[in-house]
Scaffold this motif. Structure first.
Motif, PDB file in Angstrom:
ATOM      1  N   PHE A 288       6.539  30.319 -20.276  1.00  0.00           N
ATOM      2  CA  PHE A 288       5.209  30.860 -19.948  1.00  0.00           C
ATOM      3  C   PHE A 288       4.270  30.723 -21.141  1.00  0.00           C
ATOM      4  O   PHE A 288       3.139  30.244 -21.009  1.00  0.00           O
ATOM      5  CB  PHE A 288       5.344  32.328 -19.541  1.00  0.00           C
ATOM      6  CG  PHE A 288       4.035  33.028 -19.335  1.00  0.00           C
ATOM      7  CD1 PHE A 288       3.356  32.939 -18.139  1.00  0.00           C
ATOM      8  CD2 PHE A 288       3.463  33.782 -20.361  1.00  0.00           C
ATOM      9  CE1 PHE A 288       2.140  33.582 -17.947  1.00  0.00           C
ATOM     10  CE2 PHE A 288       2.254  34.419 -20.187  1.00  0.00           C
ATOM     11  CZ  PHE A 288       1.594  34.325 -18.971  1.00  0.00           C
ATOM     12  N   LEU A 289       4.730  31.147 -22.308  1.00  0.00           N
ATOM     13  CA  LEU A 289       3.905  31.080 -23.510  1.00  0.00           C
ATOM     14  C   LEU A 289       3.561  29.635 -23.866  1.00  0.00           C
ATOM     15  O   LEU A 289       2.439  29.341 -24.283  1.00  0.00           O
ATOM     16  CB  LEU A 289       4.614  31.756 -24.684  1.00  0.00           C
ATOM     17  CG  LEU A 289       4.765  33.275 -24.574  1.00  0.00           C
ATOM     18  CD1 LEU A 289       5.708  33.797 -25.662  1.00  0.00           C
ATOM     19  CD2 LEU A 289       3.417  33.978 -24.663  1.00  0.00           C
TER      20      LEU A 289
ATOM     21  N   ARG B 239       9.592  42.838 -25.926  1.00  0.00           N
ATOM     22  CA  ARG B 239       8.817  42.611 -24.708  1.00  0.00           C
ATOM     23  C   ARG B 239       9.429  41.536 -23.833  1.00  0.00           C
ATOM     24  O   ARG B 239       9.885  40.531 -24.277  1.00  0.00           O
ATOM     25  CB  ARG B 239       7.396  42.189 -25.099  1.00  0.00           C
ATOM     26  CG  ARG B 239       6.553  41.791 -23.925  1.00  0.00           C
ATOM     27  CD  ARG B 239       5.173  41.424 -24.399  1.00  0.00           C
ATOM     28  NE  ARG B 239       4.404  40.852 -23.327  1.00  0.00           N
ATOM     29  CZ  ARG B 239       3.151  40.515 -23.437  1.00  0.00           C
ATOM     30  NH1 ARG B 239       2.499  40.708 -24.549  1.00  0.00           N
ATOM     31  NH2 ARG B 239       2.497  39.968 -22.437  1.00  0.00           N
TER      32      ARG B 239
ATOM     33  N   GLU C  24      15.577  35.784 -19.322  1.00  0.00           N
ATOM     34  CA  GLU C  24      14.257  36.413 -19.492  1.00  0.00           C
ATOM     35  C   GLU C  24      13.506  35.794 -20.672  1.00  0.00           C
ATOM     36  O   GLU C  24      12.310  35.516 -20.589  1.00  0.00           O
ATOM     37  CB  GLU C  24      14.417  37.921 -19.714  1.00  0.00           C
ATOM     38  CG  GLU C  24      14.931  38.674 -18.509  1.00  0.00           C
ATOM     39  CD  GLU C  24      15.330  40.102 -18.838  1.00  0.00           C
ATOM     40  OE1 GLU C  24      15.352  40.460 -20.046  1.00  0.00           O
ATOM     41  OE2 GLU C  24      15.637  40.861 -17.899  1.00  0.00           O
TER      42      GLU C  24
ATOM     43  N   ARG D  46      12.348  32.255 -19.829  1.00  0.00           N
ATOM     44  CA  ARG D  46      11.211  32.314 -18.899  1.00  0.00           C
ATOM     45  C   ARG D  46       9.927  32.622 -19.666  1.00  0.00           C
ATOM     46  O   ARG D  46       8.885  31.992 -19.449  1.00  0.00           O
ATOM     47  CB  ARG D  46      11.468  33.390 -17.831  1.00  0.00           C
ATOM     48  CG  ARG D  46      10.380  33.480 -16.774  1.00  0.00           C
ATOM     49  CD  ARG D  46      10.654  34.614 -15.771  1.00  0.00           C
ATOM     50  NE  ARG D  46      11.981  34.520 -15.230  1.00  0.00           N
ATOM     51  CZ  ARG D  46      12.914  35.464 -15.336  1.00  0.00           C
ATOM     52  NH1 ARG D  46      12.663  36.589 -15.995  1.00  0.00           N
ATOM     53  NH2 ARG D  46      14.092  35.310 -14.787  1.00  0.00           N
ATOM     54  N   ARG D  47      10.005  33.582 -20.580  1.00  0.00           N
ATOM     55  CA  ARG D  47       8.827  33.969 -21.361  1.00  0.00           C
ATOM     56  C   ARG D  47       8.401  32.831 -22.305  1.00  0.00           C
ATOM     57  O   ARG D  47       7.200  32.571 -22.467  1.00  0.00           O
ATOM     58  CB  ARG D  47       9.132  35.242 -22.159  1.00  0.00           C
ATOM     59  CG  ARG D  47       7.950  35.786 -22.946  1.00  0.00           C
ATOM     60  CD  ARG D  47       6.843  36.277 -22.049  1.00  0.00           C
ATOM     61  NE  ARG D  47       5.708  36.764 -22.823  1.00  0.00           N
ATOM     62  CZ  ARG D  47       4.528  37.089 -22.323  1.00  0.00           C
ATOM     63  NH1 ARG D  47       4.305  36.988 -21.028  1.00  0.00           N
ATOM     64  NH2 ARG D  47       3.557  37.515 -23.097  1.00  0.00           N
TER      65      ARG D  47
ATOM     66  N   LEU E 256      10.398  34.974 -30.495  1.00  0.00           N
ATOM     67  CA  LEU E 256      11.414  34.698 -29.476  1.00  0.00           C
ATOM     68  C   LEU E 256      12.277  33.498 -29.866  1.00  0.00           C
ATOM     69  O   LEU E 256      13.501  33.534 -29.754  1.00  0.00           O
ATOM     70  CB  LEU E 256      10.761  34.440 -28.113  1.00  0.00           C
ATOM     71  CG  LEU E 256      10.126  35.654 -27.422  1.00  0.00           C
ATOM     72  CD1 LEU E 256       9.325  35.214 -26.208  1.00  0.00           C
ATOM     73  CD2 LEU E 256      11.182  36.678 -27.026  1.00  0.00           C
TER      74      LEU E 256
ATOM     75  N   ASP F  60      10.374  31.515 -12.255  1.00  0.00           N
ATOM     76  CA  ASP F  60       9.708  30.654 -13.221  1.00  0.00           C
ATOM     77  C   ASP F  60       8.672  29.757 -12.549  1.00  0.00           C
ATOM     78  O   ASP F  60       7.704  29.343 -13.169  1.00  0.00           O
ATOM     79  CB  ASP F  60      10.751  29.787 -13.932  1.00  0.00           C
ATOM     80  CG  ASP F  60      10.149  28.998 -15.077  1.00  0.00           C
ATOM     81  OD1 ASP F  60       9.545  29.633 -15.956  1.00  0.00           O
ATOM     82  OD2 ASP F  60      10.271  27.766 -15.077  1.00  0.00           O
TER      83      ASP F  60
ATOM     84  N   ASP G 165      -4.999  36.806 -21.045  1.00  0.00           N
ATOM     85  CA  ASP G 165      -3.844  37.409 -21.716  1.00  0.00           C
ATOM     86  C   ASP G 165      -4.234  38.529 -22.671  1.00  0.00           C
ATOM     87  O   ASP G 165      -3.394  39.037 -23.406  1.00  0.00           O
ATOM     88  CB  ASP G 165      -3.069  36.338 -22.493  1.00  0.00           C
ATOM     89  CG  ASP G 165      -2.516  35.258 -21.582  1.00  0.00           C
ATOM     90  OD1 ASP G 165      -1.739  35.599 -20.673  1.00  0.00           O
ATOM     91  OD2 ASP G 165      -2.875  34.082 -21.764  1.00  0.00           O
TER      92      ASP G 165
ATOM     93  N   GLU H  75       4.444  35.963 -30.821  1.00  0.00           N
ATOM     94  CA  GLU H  75       5.510  36.275 -29.865  1.00  0.00           C
ATOM     95  C   GLU H  75       6.396  35.058 -29.631  1.00  0.00           C
ATOM     96  O   GLU H  75       7.632  35.162 -29.604  1.00  0.00           O
ATOM     97  CB  GLU H  75       4.920  36.756 -28.537  1.00  0.00           C
ATOM     98  CG  GLU H  75       5.993  37.124 -27.531  1.00  0.00           C
ATOM     99  CD  GLU H  75       5.461  37.561 -26.185  1.00  0.00           C
ATOM    100  OE1 GLU H  75       6.285  37.898 -25.317  1.00  0.00           O
ATOM    101  OE2 GLU H  75       4.227  37.554 -25.996  1.00  0.00           O
TER     102      GLU H  75
END
Length: 201
Positions: free
Chosen positions: A92-93, A201, A85, A88-89, A49, A19, A139, A45
């Motif tokens: 990031f987003l 994803r 996961e 972490r995503r 999530l 991360d 991106d 996304e």
């Protein structure tokens, strides 16, 4: 300390290290320039999530945790891994969206012959071969569709040039002169979230 606890702690450390990795390069202090379609894709996304996948996986982990020995429980182990996961995503987003600067490629420009973010450019190389690219956010890269990042060497060579100019591209394979044949500002279609990558994803 149980083996299960040790295994989870090690995984959490791995997660923290991953991360902490830097975002794909952006010029220092710059915004994350992105098209409306690319921004919508990241937002879709993020919401998927947060509102769907994470609650489902959390429920699975809670159910699996109630079934006894966690060190032998595949549902629990996989669920915890997937939660890391997802988190972490999400982080990031969140960082990406926090610095997003949405730029509409189809918006009117003072000088539509000059290349900036969002331009679709047709150029010819020294062999006379023509190619068309669109300059998009980091991106939104899609080489199959000719979408290149605005921080890529080619985009940096093209930006601020005009139709009729010849620019020099400095690439690992060497230098090459490119003649700019046409500059257009038009909508750049971005694949919606879920269509290209699938919701997992």
């Amino acid at each position: 300390m149980s083996k299960a606890f040790t295994r989870e702690t090690e995984a959490d450390n791995d997660f923290a290290e991953e991360d902490a990795s830097p975002l794909p390069p952006l010029p220092v202090g710059s915004k994350n320039y992105i098209t409306p379609g690319g921004h919508q894709r990241l937002m879709d996304e993020f919401h998927w999530l947060m509102n769907k996948e994470r609650p489902q996986v959390t429920a699975t982990v809670a159910w699996a945790a109630a079934n006894g020995d966690r060190s032998e429980n595949a549902d629990y182990i996989y669920g915890k891994k997937r939660l890391r996961e997802i988190d972490r995503r999400i982080r990031f987003l969140t960082r990406r969206l926090d610095i997003a600067e949405v730029v509409d490629p189809a918006a009117p420009r003072d000088d539509e012959t000059r290349i900036f973010f969002g331009a679709t450019v047709t150029f010819a190389n020294q062999a006379g071969e023509e190619k068309t690219i669109s300059i998009v956010g980091v991106d939104e890269i899609d080489t199959a569709r000719g979408y290149i990042s605005w921080v890529s060497p080619m985009a940096r060579a093209l930006i601020k040039a005009r139709e009729g100019d010849v620019v020099t591209l400095h690439a690992p394979a060497g230098t090459e002169d490119l003649e700019i044949l046409e500059v257009k500002y038009r909508p750049i279609p971005i694949e919606p979230f879920g269509n290209a990558d699938g919701p997992g994803r």
